[in-house]
Design an enzyme around this catalytic site. Structure first.
Site, PDB file in Angstrom:
ATOM      1  N   SER A  92     -13.367   6.457   9.335  1.00 51.75           N
ATOM      2  CA  SER A  92     -13.386   5.495  10.439  1.00 51.75           C
ATOM      3  C   SER A  92     -13.204   6.269  11.736  1.00 51.75           C
ATOM      4  O   SER A  92     -12.511   7.298  11.762  1.00 51.75           O
ATOM      5  CB  SER A  92     -12.235   4.492  10.289  1.00 51.75           C
ATOM      6  OG  SER A  92     -12.060   3.761  11.486  1.00 51.75           O
ATOM      7  N   TYR A 112      -3.543   3.348   9.027  1.00 55.63           N
ATOM      8  CA  TYR A 112      -4.957   3.321   8.608  1.00 55.63           C
ATOM      9  C   TYR A 112      -5.708   4.505   9.216  1.00 55.63           C
ATOM     10  O   TYR A 112      -6.467   5.200   8.531  1.00 55.63           O
ATOM     11  CB  TYR A 112      -5.579   1.995   9.053  1.00 55.63           C
ATOM     12  CG  TYR A 112      -7.074   1.876   8.891  1.00 55.63           C
ATOM     13  CD1 TYR A 112      -7.636   1.570   7.655  1.00 55.63           C
ATOM     14  CD2 TYR A 112      -7.922   2.045   9.983  1.00 55.63           C
ATOM     15  CE1 TYR A 112      -9.010   1.439   7.516  1.00 55.63           C
ATOM     16  CE2 TYR A 112      -9.296   1.910   9.856  1.00 55.63           C
ATOM     17  CZ  TYR A 112      -9.834   1.606   8.616  1.00 55.63           C
ATOM     18  OH  TYR A 112     -11.199   1.481   8.480  1.00 55.63           O
TER      19      TYR A 112
HETATM   20  P1  NAP Z   1     -14.212  -5.273   3.740  1.00 57.80           P
HETATM   21  O1  NAP Z   1     -15.316  -6.156   4.244  1.00 57.80           O
HETATM   22  O2  NAP Z   1     -12.800  -5.661   4.034  1.00 57.80           O
HETATM   23  O3  NAP Z   1     -14.401  -5.107   2.153  1.00 57.80           O
HETATM   24  C1  NAP Z   1     -13.459  -4.354   1.448  1.00 57.80           C
HETATM   25  C2  NAP Z   1     -13.973  -4.079   0.050  1.00 57.80           C
HETATM   26  O4  NAP Z   1     -13.037  -3.234  -0.614  1.00 57.80           O
HETATM   27  C3  NAP Z   1     -14.107  -5.322  -0.812  1.00 57.80           C
HETATM   28  O5  NAP Z   1     -15.184  -5.127  -1.709  1.00 57.80           O
HETATM   29  C4  NAP Z   1     -12.785  -5.352  -1.570  1.00 57.80           C
HETATM   30  O6  NAP Z   1     -12.853  -6.059  -2.804  1.00 57.80           O
HETATM   31  C5  NAP Z   1     -12.568  -3.870  -1.797  1.00 57.80           C
HETATM   32  N1  NAP Z   1     -11.175  -3.466  -2.003  1.00 57.80           N
HETATM   33  C6  NAP Z   1     -10.091  -3.739  -1.246  1.00 57.80           C
HETATM   34  N2  NAP Z   1      -8.994  -3.159  -1.759  1.00 57.80           N
HETATM   35  C7  NAP Z   1      -9.392  -2.503  -2.876  1.00 57.80           C
HETATM   36  C8  NAP Z   1      -8.715  -1.753  -3.864  1.00 57.80           C
HETATM   37  N3  NAP Z   1      -7.391  -1.510  -3.815  1.00 57.80           N
HETATM   38  N4  NAP Z   1      -9.451  -1.249  -4.888  1.00 57.80           N
HETATM   39  C9  NAP Z   1     -10.763  -1.488  -4.971  1.00 57.80           C
HETATM   40  N5  NAP Z   1     -11.469  -2.191  -4.060  1.00 57.80           N
HETATM   41  C10 NAP Z   1     -10.770  -2.707  -3.035  1.00 57.80           C
HETATM   42  O7  NAP Z   1     -14.398  -3.774   4.270  1.00 57.80           O
HETATM   43  P2  NAP Z   1     -15.565  -3.094   5.144  1.00 57.80           P
HETATM   44  O8  NAP Z   1     -15.365  -3.458   6.566  1.00 57.80           O
HETATM   45  O9  NAP Z   1     -16.866  -3.302   4.495  1.00 57.80           O
HETATM   46  O10 NAP Z   1     -15.122  -1.558   5.029  1.00 57.80           O
HETATM   47  C11 NAP Z   1     -15.637  -0.675   4.046  1.00 57.80           C
HETATM   48  C12 NAP Z   1     -15.141   0.713   4.350  1.00 57.80           C
HETATM   49  O11 NAP Z   1     -15.554   1.097   5.670  1.00 57.80           O
HETATM   50  C13 NAP Z   1     -13.622   0.836   4.332  1.00 57.80           C
HETATM   51  O12 NAP Z   1     -13.249   2.090   3.799  1.00 57.80           O
HETATM   52  C14 NAP Z   1     -13.249   0.759   5.797  1.00 57.80           C
HETATM   53  O13 NAP Z   1     -12.029   1.402   6.070  1.00 57.80           O
HETATM   54  C15 NAP Z   1     -14.426   1.480   6.431  1.00 57.80           C
HETATM   55  N6  NAP Z   1     -14.618   1.113   7.837  1.00 57.80           N
HETATM   56  C16 NAP Z   1     -14.910  -0.156   8.205  1.00 57.80           C
HETATM   57  C17 NAP Z   1     -15.055  -0.446   9.560  1.00 57.80           C
HETATM   58  C18 NAP Z   1     -15.372  -1.830  10.060  1.00 57.80           C
HETATM   59  O14 NAP Z   1     -15.299  -2.053  11.288  1.00 57.80           O
HETATM   60  N7  NAP Z   1     -15.751  -2.769   9.203  1.00 57.80           N
HETATM   61  C19 NAP Z   1     -14.906   0.565  10.507  1.00 57.80           C
HETATM   62  C20 NAP Z   1     -14.604   1.848  10.082  1.00 57.80           C
HETATM   63  C21 NAP Z   1     -14.464   2.115   8.748  1.00 57.80           C
HETATM   64  P3  NAP Z   1     -12.658  -7.678  -2.875  1.00 57.80           P
HETATM   65  O15 NAP Z   1     -13.920  -8.275  -2.252  1.00 57.80           O
HETATM   66  O16 NAP Z   1     -12.542  -8.001  -4.316  1.00 57.80           O
HETATM   67  O17 NAP Z   1     -11.443  -8.007  -2.076  1.00 57.80           O
END
Ligand code: NAP
Length: 254
Positions: free
Chosen positions: A149, A163
């Site tokens: 991130s 985080y």
């Molecule tokens: P999200 O929409 O919150 O989705 C999270 C996903 O991770 C869901 O599939 C969830 O499963 C799963 N998950 C949560 N805890 C888990 C665990 N302990 N073990 C296995 N799976 C787990 O997240 P996102 O925004 O797509 O982010 C994806 C990645 O990109 C993350 O690493 C995040 O830090 C990174 N990121 C995101 C952003 C952003 O702005 N969105 C920015 C920078 C980095 P369930 O559906 O079953 O809950």
């Protein structure tokens, strides 16, 4: 789908039930990968995505796993081995953050969850992938993409320094593991998104966070999950054959 044997490249995407992981699963299927996607608790959402891919002629498995639990990770990799075949790609995507606050308000329970999920989870999955892909272990090679991130650079002040620090660890792991496996046909890279339109911001207690901060983003908008997915898939592909240990910012210039 059960007992599938496929000659396709095989990708495991952790946290593939929604957000960036789901967009990556869809694109991987279009590009001809057999897809194993994991979820934590949203079984119906994950299965619906796997069914969508399967009904379009692809191959997909939805598997439950908490990436911070070693037994879950071992079980999921074992299921991929037996039901899909030899893993060729891993997307270390599962990640969590908690409610926005200053570091001096945080407790150990929170740090343990955030660091264990984002750091130990990524390490566990990377270890299992290297044990299967590396020529040192008899594998045929492969590629890993870790999700970091921009918080790792900015620091997450007043929102989630824990985080941000967990993603700093992901950056470092990417560089170190890439160098360890560079001669073993395993490439390891990292995508570092800025604010992307997913439900993760609601986990921080501010679903509309991107609208608040978008004027601080040079491109003046949040990103879409598909814009991250395309970068992930490019890094996994042979088009990125000379790239390892790289960190690619997908952040609208932030
Ligand atoms: P999200 O929409 O919150 O989705 C999270 C996903 O991770 C869901 O599939 C969830 O499963 C799963 N998950 C949560 N805890 C888990 C665990 N302990 N073990 C296995 N799976 C787990 O997240 P996102 O925004 O797509 O982010 C994806 C990645 O990109 C993350 O690493 C995040 O830090 C990174 N990121 C995101 C952003 C952003 O702005 N969105 C920015 C920078 C980095 P369930 O559906 O079953 O809950």
């Amino acid at each position: 789908m059960a007992n599938v044997t496929s000659p396709s490249p095989i990708v495991l995407i952790t946290g593939g039930s929604r957000g960036i992981g789901a967009a990556t699963a869809r694109l991987a299927a279009v590009r001809g990968y057999a897809v194993a996607l994991t979820y934590l608790e949203r079984a119906a959402t994950a299965q619906a995505l796997a069914d969508e891919i399967t009904s379009s002629g692809g191959t997909a498995l939805a598997l439950q796993a908490d990436v911070s639990v070693e037994a879950d990770v071992l079980r999921v990799f074992g299921e991929v081995d037996s039901r899909l075949g030899t893993l060729t790609a891993l997307v270390n995507n599962a990640g969590v953050l908690e409610r926005q606050m200053r570091l001096d308000e945080m407790d150990v329970r929170r740090w343990t969850r955030v660091l264990t999920t984002n750091v130990v989870g990524s390490f566990l999955c990377a270890r299992e992938a290297v044990r299967r892909m590396s020529t040192k272990h008899g594998g045929i090679g492969g590629a890993i993409v870790n999700l970091s991130s921009m918080a790792s650079v900015i620091g997450g002040a007043n929102e989630y320094v824990d985080y941000a620090a967990s993603k700093g660890a992901v950056d470092s792991m990417t560089i170190g593991l890439a160098r360890e496996t560079a001669t073993e046909r395993v490439r390891v890279n990292c995508v570092r998104p800025g604010p992307i339109r997913t439900e993760i911001h609601a986990s921080g207690g501010e679903p509309g966070r991107i609208d608040r901060i978008k004027t601080a983003i040079p491109m003046q908008r949040g990103g879409e999950p598909e814009e991250v997915a395309s970068t992930i898939m490019w890094l996994l592909s042979d088009e990125a054959s000379y790239i390892t240990g790289a960190i690619v910012d997908v952040s609208g210039g932030r």
